[in-house]
Design a protein around this motif. Structure first.
Motif, short mmCIF file in Angstrom:
data_model
loop_
_atom_site.label_atom_id
_atom_site.label_comp_id
_atom_site.label_asym_id
_atom_site.label_seq_id
_atom_site.Cartn_x
_atom_site.Cartn_y
_atom_site.Cartn_z
N LEU A 125 -47.26 -58.35 78.48
CA LEU A 125 -46.25 -57.77 79.37
C LEU A 125 -44.86 -58.23 78.94
O LEU A 125 -44.63 -59.43 78.76
CB LEU A 125 -46.52 -58.20 80.82
N PRO A 126 -43.93 -57.29 78.73
CA PRO A 126 -42.56 -57.70 78.36
C PRO A 126 -41.91 -58.53 79.46
O PRO A 126 -42.32 -58.46 80.62
CB PRO A 126 -41.84 -56.35 78.17
N SER A 127 -40.89 -59.27 79.09
CA SER A 127 -40.17 -60.05 80.09
C SER A 127 -39.39 -59.12 81.03
O SER A 127 -39.19 -57.94 80.73
CB SER A 127 -39.19 -61.01 79.40
N PHE A 128 -38.96 -59.66 82.13
CA PHE A 128 -38.22 -58.87 83.11
C PHE A 128 -36.95 -58.28 82.51
O PHE A 128 -36.61 -57.13 82.76
CB PHE A 128 -37.85 -59.74 84.32
N ARG A 129 -36.27 -59.08 81.67
CA ARG A 129 -35.02 -58.60 81.08
C ARG A 129 -35.25 -57.47 80.08
O ARG A 129 -34.44 -56.55 79.97
CB ARG A 129 -34.27 -59.77 80.42
N VAL A 130 -36.37 -57.53 79.36
CA VAL A 130 -36.71 -56.44 78.44
C VAL A 130 -37.00 -55.17 79.22
O VAL A 130 -36.57 -54.07 78.86
CB VAL A 130 -37.92 -56.82 77.56
N VAL A 309 -31.02 -59.79 74.58
CA VAL A 309 -32.17 -60.43 75.23
C VAL A 309 -33.16 -60.94 74.19
O VAL A 309 -33.64 -62.07 74.25
CB VAL A 309 -32.87 -59.46 76.20
N LYS A 310 -33.48 -60.09 73.20
CA LYS A 310 -34.45 -60.50 72.20
C LYS A 310 -33.93 -61.63 71.33
O LYS A 310 -34.69 -62.49 70.89
CB LYS A 310 -34.83 -59.30 71.32
N SER A 311 -32.62 -61.66 71.08
CA SER A 311 -32.06 -62.76 70.28
C SER A 311 -32.12 -64.06 71.06
O SER A 311 -32.32 -65.13 70.48
CB SER A 311 -30.61 -62.44 69.89
#
Length: 356
Positions: A125-130, A309-311
């Motif tokens: 599951l992706p993070s909330f920010r993703v 976010v990913k960085s």
């Protein structure tokens, strides 16, 4: 002095990438406007030219290695090649049916769909920010395709067809699936993006050729050549230019991966999207509505937020290698898939799956 040299190198690569990408979109659009009944033949010529240029490059430099053609490898790369050519067909049909300034919006679901497909494959599951970034981009797409109250003349000019929007969504779906399949297909080509590019270009051309016959595009070409009203120079010169620049765009993408960061790339992509919109208004007299401008801004904000976010989420140990490596999916796959012009950055955070 070294920092200045590096800055100039980054600026040169980014400018090269932006220029090649813009040429691709607008020359593609000009050719499709002049020859709307030959989209698959136009695509086939680009695929074949990419194969020729790869062979020519192999003669010039040892860094370009043409793979040995064998049935075993062909069978293993068939899924990614099939997805590639289907996505390319939907992409070019979408570009044919929408204005150049709307093209970025029509394929605005690339990021959310890529996140979704990647999550399904990795079962994570992706993070909330993703997820928030995906929601922002999706909202931007909905703003762009939503009906808008305009004068009747402008309404007729600006309203894209539902079919073209569907083509854009389907193109985004296959781009997302293609991003995942690239990772599983690279081991079959010795982890070489150049070899995978060759397989995809050649395989896509072979798969596409029968459909050109079924669609009767060769007969349509014959009728157009016999017509005194058709300017065939636009079609053939456009095919040559887009084939060459598609190849150059692949080179630019690989250089971009090498010398720039994901955030640098995303900011250059954002700038290119704005320039592309303005050029569409100037060259093709596209109508820039409030909805379109808002949509482009929202999609860019969501995409750049995702990049940030990913960085942040990637560990420092992974940052210099695969975890922060922008796959630019189709840039790595080769010159033809580059024509899709997506600018999504995908990170591989699992060291066991990451391939540098």
């Amino acid at each position: 002095m070294e920092n200045t040299s590096q800055s100039l190198k980054v600026a040169g690569v980014v400018s090269f990438y932006m220029f090649a990408a813009l040429v691709m979109v607008f020359v593609n659009k000009a050719v499709l406007n002049s020859s709307p009944d030959l989209p698959l033949l136009f695509l086939l010529l680009q695929l074949l030219l990419a194969v020729v240029l790869l062979h020519a490059s192999a003669l010039v430099t040892s860094k370009v290695e043409i793979p040995k053609l064998d049935f075993k490898t062909a069978k293993k790369v068939t899924p990614v090649t099939l997805v590639n050519v289907i996505g390319l067909v939907f992409n070019i049909l979408c570009l044919r049916g929408v204005e150049a300034s709307f093209f970025q919006i029509a394929r605005g679901l690339v990021l959310p769909l890529t996140i979704m497909v990647s999550s399904l494959v990795t079962r994570g599951l992706p993070s909330f920010r993703v997820i928030l970034a995906a929601v922002i981009v999706t909202f931007g797409f909905l703003v762009g395709v939503a009906p808008q109250s305009l004068p009747a003349v402008d309404q007729l000019r600006s309203a894209p067809s539902l079919v073209a929007i569907i083509y854009g969504v389907l193109s985004s779906v296959f781009i997302a699936v293609h991003a995942v399949l690239i990772k599983s297909s690279l081991p079959h080509t010795q982890n070489s993006t150049i070899q995978l590019a060759y397989w995809q270009n050649l395989g896509s051309a072979i798969l596409l050729a029968p459909f050109i016959l079924f669609q009767g595009e060769l007969y349509k070409l014959q009728d157009l050549v016999a017509s005194t009203e058709w300017d065939g120079r636009v079609f053939f010169w456009g095919s040559l230019i887009t084939g060459v620049f598609g190849f150059l765009l692949c080179v630019a993408g690989l250089l971009s991966i090498k010398v720039t960061s994901p955030i640098t790339h995303m900011f250059s992509s954002a700038a290119r999207s704005v320039i592309q919109t303005l050029l569409g208004v100037w060259i093709f007299s596209d109508l820039l509505t409030v909805n379109r401008a808002s949509s482009i801004i929202i999609i860019l904000v969501g995409t750049m937020y995702y990049t940030w976010v990913k960085s942040v989420e990637s560990s420092p140990a992974q940052a210099p290698s695969a975890a922060l490596r922008p796959i630019l999916k189709d840039l790595e796959a080769g010159p033809t898939t580059v024509q899709r012009e997506e600018d999504v950055v995908v990170w591989e955070t699992d060291e066991k799956r990451a391939k540098v």
